[in-house]
Structures are given as structure tokens and as C-alpha cells.
Enzyme design. Structure first.
Site, mmCIF file in Angstrom:
data_model
loop_
_atom_site.group_PDB
_atom_site.id
_atom_site.type_symbol
_atom_site.label_atom_id
_atom_site.label_comp_id
_atom_site.label_asym_id
_atom_site.label_seq_id
_atom_site.Cartn_x
_atom_site.Cartn_y
_atom_site.Cartn_z
ATOM 1 N N THR A 176 0.680 -1.016 -0.294
ATOM 2 C CA THR A 176 0.327 -0.177 -0.085
ATOM 3 C C THR A 176 1.007 1.293 -0.443
ATOM 4 O O THR A 176 2.067 1.623 0.950
ATOM 5 C CB THR A 176 -1.142 0.091 1.657
ATOM 6 O OG1 THR A 176 0.319 0.675 2.651
ATOM 7 C CG2 THR A 176 -1.736 -1.013 1.748
ATOM 8 N N ASP A 177 0.301 2.252 -0.388
ATOM 9 C CA ASP A 177 0.784 3.851 -0.138
ATOM 10 C C ASP A 177 0.457 4.201 1.817
ATOM 11 O O ASP A 177 0.139 3.228 1.945
ATOM 12 C CB ASP A 177 0.468 4.775 -0.884
ATOM 13 C CG ASP A 177 1.451 6.062 -1.291
ATOM 14 O OD1 ASP A 177 1.939 5.723 -0.355
ATOM 15 O OD2 ASP A 177 0.574 6.544 -2.667
ATOM 16 N N ALA A 178 1.474 4.567 2.222
ATOM 17 C CA ALA A 178 0.397 5.636 2.813
ATOM 18 C C ALA A 178 -0.309 5.014 3.941
ATOM 19 O O ALA A 178 -1.057 6.271 3.441
ATOM 20 C CB ALA A 178 1.836 6.238 3.530
#
Length: 759
Positions: free
Chosen positions: A465-467
Site C-alpha cells: 500500500t501507499d502510506a
């Protein structure tokens, strides 16, 4: 019996739908199978709303609108169960099964198949059931057999129930790995390419882990503290699979990484963000270029050099995982999230430069995570503060972003970071009928991660995932639900805790409740450890280089590369008034204006670059007078300052007698704090706005964003220097004087779709 057997996974909590037309024995077989498995059993017919029961009893077939809430309720029962569960449900169409699977991708379908004659005989023997035999033909016409990509088993109902149950049980014990979905990892294939010994390390390591250690491997921590006590807490309590860290001096970063690797049983993936070379990974790293800068010259090897420096400097720190390259396409000039972070506005330039970057950084012991799938650059908004959307249709997406991802996957990229970006039309291609409210960011969308990325694009690597702190994700659902939902949807690693204890607990609860199936967890772990093995972390004697290796960071050789790239990429966007060249001989007195977006989350002085500009101009022989806003003058001790007073003093009729030319240097930053960035002047009708372009030759230089012409169309000479480094500023001033030529190129986004910006 037919099916798709696979290796057994011990301890799997089976989630099974026994399916087929009326009369096939779903309830009987389902109950017997549940007893054999030690599972709960539900008859799906009991979950029908009364309106559906009345309709069927009257001999009226249900339509898809009638079935949708019923199927959704069946799907919901699986993740809500704390144990194995068998549900009897007709599930005749692929789309019906997809609705059930959307709630739990681990569901296995057992299709009870029989001839029409046998089914009719059984139906006729059940006069009290609300499904009359007259509707059998309708069901048989509706039935869509299980497809190759569906986890399922087909059995013949002519056999005794005991034999059917035995056959299904035997198939399930060899098929439970299919609960990870149809696209299981192949560690012997690209991008891992592991030999038998490395695969054995992966499998034996997973086998030796406690449940808590397995859950911990799914997380990438953001290390906000360099102290050993902090690291001890993270590693001992949460068993994380990887870390990223807050940049600091290279020596402190390296020692931090060395300590972290020394304190963990399973080697860590150490991530950095080398989007601009070594800068961003430590305070003293070399800024080589932005992605846009690397795409703003015919020489494609600029991107390779950026990757080479990034690889050498981050490897010296002990990093092994680069969150780069960025493979977004900057279609929308209003998008300032990737305006400087994309190589360009066409798939072709993005693919060409991304491959160069990848090849350059791959010369070091580093793997890449390209980002941000399914692709940024359409919406102008920033996922840090709101969910954004890639609104292209499926065919358009395939020809643009799909082309980029196919090329890079084929080129060997090892991992992909998924953005909190929805793709409504692409999702609907795989899940027809999805409502607007059902469109989720890709991090939560199995149709984008499994059907598209794993399936159509054939990606065998790791997905992260992104942040997870970004509002683009957190606005989608409650935190306790979204944490495990990302892994269930197809992500393998979760980037950053918000609260470590809570997020770890949410992930563990998600596994225990069945949101994350055993098969999905095992597949994610194989990908994580497979990535580590592909780096040789399991056999390396030294995971972090010695202190002496830090000598390459910010070295003279790397700064020379940066200076050469700066010289090549300074770009003359327009000079319609033919103001250039401007030299100390022709225009000695310069009024210098600095424009910034104000202080951002880095807390760095937003106008620090202006001292460098002044120094370089004076070194070239110019007399420089720096403009100060009312706020700056008041901070310096002048009383009674306001913007009207400053304007009345600045904008006088003798301006051209006081100054020979005006230079405006803009370094507007600040992504992640607003949806889109534009110049913010110091006040209404601010004195620094280029009203003076009609008075003296005026040059506007952007040191960051490429979209400023929309705000300063009155300026006739505009330069994009790309960076606020001394190298870029020096090269720009040389070119303003005509001492070297402009070599940089630009794309049409700089004109912001407005005619006046070209004048």
C-alpha cells in the site's frame, strides 16, 4: 469430480459455498460437509428476505436486483465468522459468485452437478418446498459453470452423499492454497528467480514463525525515532517485515539501520524514497534531478544516472528497497502531486525513462517499488488529503497506464506501490454494476489488484500500500476494517502504522475473523520473504556496509553529475519579448523577488534558496536588491508595515529608473497539505506580482513546479530550472547571460490550457 487441487495449508479455516440448481442437494451435502470439516453451516435460503420467498412461492423467478442484497448478506457472513463456515446457495451466475467473493476472496465454491432428469425427480419429491419444479429449466438456463480462475470443485450428485463429502474433503485438503485467490506466487519465476535453497529458506522460515510474527511481517514501520529503545519496542512487539525511516545525517541513518538489522531474526526490508537520487534518503545525499527534470532533455541516460547515484548512496546507508521509480503520467496540468515527480505526460517517455532509472539503480543491491498503481495524473487532487480517481475507461487505461505497467513488469520490476486512487470504469469492467458508492481506492479493490494487476497484467511480485495515514485511504472505511481489508484485497504489505498497538491488533483480528484467509496470509508471506531472499538477505554476512562506505554520499563525482544534468535541463519555456540575454553590462541593477508556498511539513526555510540566488547573481557581477514583503519587513523590526504601504513604495513611476530588470525566482512546494498547489502571493494585489513586467525586462524562473504560467501569464520570459540547488541556480544565471545555451525541453502542460500563457 473435477477441480483445481493445490498444496495443503495446515489449519485453514474453510469458507465454502455449496452451489447448484434447486434439487441438487445443497442443504444435505452442505450440512454433511460442515460436520466433516468441523464447520458451521447455514442454508442460504434462510437468508432470503420474505419478499423473495413470496415471489418464488408464486412461481415468479427472482431478478438480479432481488438477489443482490441476499448474495451480499451471504458474502458478509464469511468474514463475520470466527470459524470455518459452509453456506448452501445456488450461486448460479459468475456475477453472483463475484458478489459473494467480494466480501471474502477466500471462498471456495463446490458445484453439485447433475442431469436434468435426476434434478427433476428430486424436485418432484419435494412438494412443500417454495421452489416449484416448474422453475428448474429457468435455473438450468441461468447456470454459468465455474470458470478456470474461480476456486472451486465440481462433483456429480449421482453419488451417495457420503462419497460426495469424502471427495470434496479430499479435494479441499489439497486445495486450500486456492483461498489466496487464483494468482499464487511463483518464487522460481521473475521477479524472484529463487533457487531451491532460497525457496526452502522461505518455506522453513514461514513454518518457524509464530502467528504474531507472521502478522508483523505484513507491516512496514515508519521509524520516527533513532533511539535503540524505540527500535527494540518496534521489533520485539510488532515483528515488522520492513521499515522506512525519517531522514537524517548519513552516519546516523546508517547506524540506525545497522542496529535494526542486528536486532531482528528475519532480515528487514529497508526502504527509502530516492526519487531524486540520493537526496531524500539522508540529509547529505546528492540531489541529481527530479523525475520531470530527467524527462526534460533528449538524453535518456539522465534517468539512468539518477538511478545509479540513488542506488550507490542508499546502498551505502544499508537500504535495499527503493520506493521508486514513479510511473504516473502527468496528463492534468492542475495535478501538482506528480507534476515534478512524473517523467512526462506520455506513456512513451514514462516507460523509456523509468526503465533507465530501474537499470541504473539495479546496478546496486536494491529492488524497486514503482508507484502509484493504477496511476496518478488524471485527477488534480492529492491522495494525502482526499481520495483521487483515475477516470479513464478500460480501453484508454490499457493503452496508457496499462502499457506502462506491462512494460515495467516485463522489465523486471520487483514490487508495486498501490495508490489510494480509485478507477471507476476499470473497476466496472471487472465488476459490472458497481455503484458509485461501491468504488474503492485500489488499495481496497480486489478487482484492480487481483483481476487486473495479478491477472491481466501478470504481476508475480510484491504489492504494498501507499502510506496508510493518507486520507485517500482512511476516508473509505473504519480503520479496524480497512487494515485487514487491504491484505484481503490483494496487497501484501501495509505501509506505516497509525497507532502500532491498534493497527497490529486490527490485522490480527482480521486474520482470526477470516477477513484475511489462511491462503492469502501465506501467499503474502511468501512474497515478502521471497523478496528478501531475492536480495540475498538470508545468506549475506554483512547487511549494512562499513562506515567507510558513506564516502560516496554527496561525493564530488556525484555533484559533478548533478551539475551536468542541471546544465542540460534548464529550460527556456518562452522569451516572446526577446529579453534575453541579460548581463551585468546591459542590465546591471536587478530587483530580485522570491516566491514560495510558505513553510511546509519539512519546516525548512521556504526562502533559503533566495540567498543562493543573490550570491550567484552578485558573483556574476549584478547589483542585487532583494524585495521584502510587509511580513518580512515587520519581522526585521520595521513598524507600521502593511501590504498597501509596501505596494505604494514598490510600485512607483520611477521603477525603471531604479532597476534595469526584474528576476522572480519561485520555489513553490507543499504537496501533501492541499489538494492542488498554486502560487500564493503575500497579500491582496501583492507588490511582488509581476505588474512590473510592463516596466522592465522581467524573467520568471521556477525552481520546482511547471505550472506557474497560469498565474504569471504577463511575464514574457519564463525559465524552468527544476531545482533549488546551487548547481541549477548557477546554470540558470549562466544561461540568462547567454554564456551557455538552453538545452532543456518541456511538454505542453506548461501552458496550462490557456492562450494567454503563450503570449
Amino acid at each position: 469430480m473435477t477441480g483445481k487441487p493445490a498444496s495443503s495449508e495446515g489449519g485453514h479455516r474453510h469458507h465454502i459455498v455449496v452451489m447448484g440448481v434447486a434439487g441438487c442437494g445443497k442443504s444435505t451435502v452442505g450440512a454433511a460437509l460442515a460436520e466433516r470439516l468441523g464447520a458451521g453451516f447455514l442454508d442460504g435460503d434462510s437468508l432470503h428476505p420474505q419478499a423473495n420467498i413470496d415471489k418464488m412461492a408464486a412461481g415468479t423467478p427472482l431478478n438480479d436486483d432481488d438477489r443482490a442484497p441476499w448474495l451480499a448478506e451471504i458474502g458478509r457472513r464469511f468474514p463475520a465468522s470466527n470459524s470455518a463456515l459452509v453456506i448452501a446457495c445456488s450461486a448460479l451466475k459468475r456475477s453472483y459468485r463475484d458478489i459473494i467473493r467480494s466480501a471474502d476472496p477466500s471462498v471456495v465454491f463446490v458445484h453439485l452437478h447433475g442431469t436434468r432428469e435426476l434434478l427433476n425427480a428430486r424436485m418432484s419429491a419435494r412438494p412443500g418446498h417454495f421452489m416449484p419444479a416448474s422453475l428448474l429449466d429457468s435455473q438450468l438456463a441461468t447456470l454459468q459453470p465455474l470458470e478456470d480462475d474461480e476456486a472451486g470443485i465440481v462433483v456429480d450428485i449421482a453419488s451417495p452423499v457420503e462419497d460426495i463429502v469424502n471427495d470434496v474433503y479430499a479435494a479441499l485438503t489439497g486445495q486450500s492454497a486456492a483461498s489466496a485467490g487464483p494468482h499464487l506466487v511463483d518464487l522460481a519465476a521473475a521477479p524472484y528467480n529463487l533457487d531451491d535453497a532460497a525457496v526452502e529458506w522461505v518455506e522453513s522460515t514461514i513454518g518457524s514463525m509464530t502467528l504474531e510474527e507472521k502478522i508483523g511481517q505484513l507491516f512496514i514501520n515508519h521509524n520516527n525515532d533513532y533511539s535503540p529503545a524505540y527500535l527494540d519496542g518496534v521489533l520485539e512487539n510488532f515483528h515488522v517485515g520492513g521499515v522506512r525511516y525519517r531522514p537524517g545525517p548519513s552516519s546516523a541513518v546508517q547506524e540506525h539501520i545497522r542496529y535494526a538489522q542486528s536486532k531482528t531474526r528475519i532480515p528487514l526490508l529497508i526502504a527509502s524514497n530516492p526519487e531524486m537520487g540520493g537526496a531524500g534518503s539522508c540529509d547529505d545525499g546528492t540531489f541529481v534531478s527530479t523525475h520531470l527534470q530527467a524527462g526534460s532533455h533528449p538524453d535518456k541516460t539522465i534517468a539512468r544516472q539518477m538511478g545509479q547515484v540513488a542506488g550507490v548512496e542508499t546502498a551505502a546507508l544499508g537500504c535495499n528497497w527503493a520506493f521508486a521509480p514513479i510511473v504516473d503520467i502527468h496528463y492534468n496540468w492542475r495535478n501538482t502531486v506528480i507534476s515534478t515527480r512524473a517523467f512526462g505526460n506520455t506513456p512513451e517517455v514514462v516507460v523509456e525513462r523509468a526503465k533507465e532509472y530501474f537499470d541504473g539503480i539495479s546496478e546496486s543491491p536494491t529492488i524497486c517499488a514503482m508507484k502509484h498503481f493504477p496511476g496518478d495524473g488524471i485527477d488534480e487532487r492529492d491522495q494525502h488529503v482526499v481520495t483521487s480517481y483515475n477516470t479513464l475507461g478500460y480501453e484508454e487505461w490499457n493503452a496508457s497506464y496499462g502499457h506502462v505497467y506491462r512494460e515495467m513488469i516485463g522489465h523486471g520490476v520487483q514490487s508495486i506501490m498501490v495508490g489510494h486512487i480509485g478507477a471507476p470504469e476499470v473497476s466496472r469492467h471487472f465488476r459490472p454494476g458497481l455503484s458509485d458508492a461501491e468504488i474503492l481506492p485500489a488499495t481496497l479493490a480486489p478487482e484492480l489488484l487481483q483481476d487486473l494487476l495479478r491477472g491481466e497484467l501478470g504481476f508475480n511480485g510484491l504489492v504494498l500500500t501507499d502510506a496508510s495515514l493518507m486520507v485517500g485511504l482512511t476516508q473509505a472505511m473504519k480503520r479496524r476494517d480497512l487494515v485487514p481489508a487491504t491484505i484481503a484485497a490483494g496487497c501484501d504489505m501495509f505501509l506505516f502504522f497509525r497507532n502500532p498497538e491498534e493497527d497490529f491488533g486490527y490485522m490480527l483480528d482480521g486474520y482470526k475473523s477470516g477477513v484475511i484467509s489462511e491462503g492469502r496470509l501465506q501467499d503474502a508471506l511468501r512474497r515478502i520473504l521471497g523478496l528478501k531472499a531475492s536480495l540475498g538477505l538470508h545468506v549475506r554476512q554483512e547487511l549494512v556496509p562499513p562506515v567507510e562506505a558513506l564516502a560516496v554520499i554527496g561525493s564530488e563525482d556525484h555533484r559533478a553529475i548533478a551539475a551536468d544534468i542541471a546544465d542540460k535541463t534548464v529550460t527556456l519555456v518562452k522569451d516572446t519579448a526577446r529579453n534575453l540575454p541579460i548581463t551585468p553590462q546591459t542590465h546591471p541593477r536587478i530587483r530580485l523577488y522570491g516566491i514560495s508556498g510558505g513553510a511546509d511539513f519539512t519546516r525548512a526555510d521556504p526562502l533559503a534558496y533566495l540567498d543562493t540566488v543573490r550570491e550567484e547573481l552578485e558573483a556574476a557581477g549584478f547589483e542585487v536588491s532583494v524585495f521584502r514583503t510587509a511580513e518580512q519587513r515587520e519581522a526585521a523590526g520595521e513598524a507600521g508595515m502593511n501590504f498597501m504601504r509596501v505596494l505604494s513604495e514598490e510600485a512607483t513611476g520611477d521603477y525603471a529608473e531604479r532597476y534595469d530588470a526584474a528576476f522572480v525566482f519561485a520555489n513553490v512546494k507543499g504537496f501533501a497539505q492541499e489538494a492542488s498547489i498554486r502560487i500564493k502571493w503575500s497579500s491582496p494585489m501583492a507588490a511582488e506580482i509581476p505588474w512590473y513586467a510592463t516596466e522592465v525586462p522581467t524573467v520568471f524562473v521556477s525552481l520546482n513546479q511547471p505550472n506557474h504560467l497560469i498565474d504569471v501569464p504577463m511575464v514574457k520570459t519564463v525559465i524552468h530550472a527544476h531545482a533549488a540547488t546551487r548547481e541549477a541556480i548557477r546554470a540558470t544565471i549562466q544561461k540568462i547571460q547567454g554564456k551557455s545555451g538552453f538545452q532543456g525541453t518541456f511538454n505542453q502542460n506548461v501552458f496550462c490550457d490557456s492562450f494567454d500563457t503563450r503570449l
